[in-house]
Design a protein around this motif. Structure first.
Motif, mmCIF file in Angstrom:
data_model
loop_
_atom_site.group_PDB
_atom_site.id
_atom_site.type_symbol
_atom_site.label_atom_id
_atom_site.label_comp_id
_atom_site.label_asym_id
_atom_site.label_seq_id
_atom_site.Cartn_x
_atom_site.Cartn_y
_atom_site.Cartn_z
ATOM 1 N N GLY A 284 -29.712 -5.399 -4.407
ATOM 2 C CA GLY A 284 -29.642 -6.272 -5.661
ATOM 3 C C GLY A 284 -30.242 -5.919 -7.073
ATOM 4 N N ARG A 295 -34.479 -15.204 -7.974
ATOM 5 C CA ARG A 295 -33.961 -15.953 -7.106
ATOM 6 C C ARG A 295 -33.020 -15.449 -5.979
ATOM 7 N N SER A 296 -32.539 -15.989 -5.145
ATOM 8 C CA SER A 296 -31.958 -15.660 -3.904
ATOM 9 C C SER A 296 -30.962 -14.349 -4.358
ATOM 10 N N GLU A 297 -30.105 -14.582 -5.230
ATOM 11 C CA GLU A 297 -29.145 -13.869 -5.665
ATOM 12 C C GLU A 297 -29.463 -12.186 -6.087
ATOM 13 N N CYS A 298 -30.947 -12.419 -6.868
ATOM 14 C CA CYS A 298 -31.205 -11.246 -7.401
ATOM 15 C C CYS A 298 -31.576 -10.091 -6.295
ATOM 16 N N SER A 300 -29.608 -9.918 -3.699
ATOM 17 C CA SER A 300 -28.473 -9.425 -3.095
ATOM 18 C C SER A 300 -27.427 -8.685 -4.112
ATOM 19 N N ASP A 301 -27.297 -9.109 -5.266
ATOM 20 C CA ASP A 301 -26.407 -8.930 -6.239
ATOM 21 C C ASP A 301 -26.785 -8.216 -7.380
ATOM 22 N N HIS A 317 -29.468 -12.054 -13.906
ATOM 23 C CA HIS A 317 -28.985 -13.084 -13.434
ATOM 24 C C HIS A 317 -29.686 -14.490 -14.227
#
Length: 326
Positions: A284, A295-298, A300-301, A317
């Motif tokens: 990510g 955050r969680s998306e940080c 993974s993406d 993000h």
């Protein structure tokens, strides 16, 4: 409108390193999908911690190293193949100033010999006039004829950097890539060299890619700034706008570390941990293990560099969600 002199599009550069004394070789990306423009007569600063890929970007920009991916264009044309005759010709228009002036100079040759040498190598101008041209450039950078016969070891650090600058400028280049050119100098000498660079840029119409970790110097010399973290650009924009109102959490931490009279020390943002090993890049967003707002998306993406209405761009993000960092 200002035209673009140097254009980097999606460049990446990787290296192989050995893990441990007898370990296997692994590859890591020192520069990862970087796109930048340097405009005619202006200065773009490239900032970030040591190991972020700034110097590698500068070497790729000059064609000293080939990119694994992406393209480098100088005045609209792709850079020729390294060491080709066309590449050698174009290198007269693109020069580099290195961090350590003593290491960049030959300790056995006089300053005048070294400033004249590029003219001899590229066969520029009548042979009988080259020494006078070299002396003129030494005078232009504040080194009088009395220093011409000195060896590098007989000069101060600031004088050596002036000699390196004279050697780079003697061919009248259009672009200078400055790789931490004042970081090895005393603070008072730094100011002299920066002021000299700005004066010469104004007189010669030079374009600069200025690589540095010193935001005080960057604020003084550049019009645009690109912030780099672990090989990627995380924020880009006009220098005063980015330094006055940084949006990316990493940029905020860098700006908060610059001492400001009257600002309490507790206002500084202290990042946890060290920059990750480039050979074991986090998934990510590479900054997420150190980011207080991750955050969680940080994890993974990978955030993309998104252009904002003010002309700047941020890869985050949290910023993209509208929850701008406080």
């Amino acid at each position: 409108m200002t035209s673009t002199i140097l254009e980097l599009r999606g460049i990446s550069r990787s290296y192989a390193i050995r893990q441990g004394l007898l370990g296997r070789k692994v590859r890591f990306r020192a520069v990862d999908d970087v796109s930048l423009n340097v405009e005619e007569g202006r200065t773009l600063a490239l900032v970030g911690e040591s190991g972020s890929g700034k110097s590698t970007t500068g070497r790729v920009a000059l064609g000293l190293e080939p990119p694994d991916d992406g393209t480098v264009r100088f005045r609209g044309a792709a850079l020729p193949e390294i060491d080709s005759p066309a590449w050698r010709r174009i290198r007269t228009q693109m020069q580099m100033i290195f961090q350590d002036p003593l290491a960049a100079l030959d300790r056995r040759l006089t300053i005048l010999e070294q400033v004249r040498e590029p003219l001899d190598i590229h066969d520029i101008g009548p042979t009988g006039e080259r020494e006078a041209v070299a002396l003129e450039m030494l005078n232009a950078v504040g080194l009088g004829t009395g220093h011409a016969t000195n060896l590098p070891g007989q000069l101060s650090g600031g004088q050596r950097q002036r000699a390196v600058l004279a050697r780079a400028l003697v061919m009248r280049p259009a672009l200078l890539v400055c790789d931490e050119p004042v970081s090895a100098l005393d603070v008072s000498i730094q100011a002299q060299v920066v002021n000299l660079l700005m004066d010469i840029q104004d007189r010669m119409g030079l374009s600069l890619l200025f690589i540095s970790h010193d935001l005080k110097v960057v604020r003084q010399i550049s019009q645009r700034i690109a912030v780099m973290y672990l090989g990627r650009i995380v924020e880009l924009g006009e220098t005063q706008a980015v330094l006055s109102n940084p949006l990316h959490p990493y940029t905020k931490a860098l700006v908060s570390a610059v001492p400001v009279p009257g600002r309490p020390t507790h206002a500084r943002i202290v990042l946890e941990g060290e920059p990750p090993n480039p050979a074991a890049r986090p998934s990510g967003c590479a900054f997420h293990p150190r980011c207080p707002l991750a955050r969680s998306e940080c994890a993974s993406d990978i955030p993309q560099l998104t252009v904002r209405r003010d002309g700047g761009a941020v890869a985050c993000h949290v910023v993209a969600s509208g929850k701008v960092c406080a």
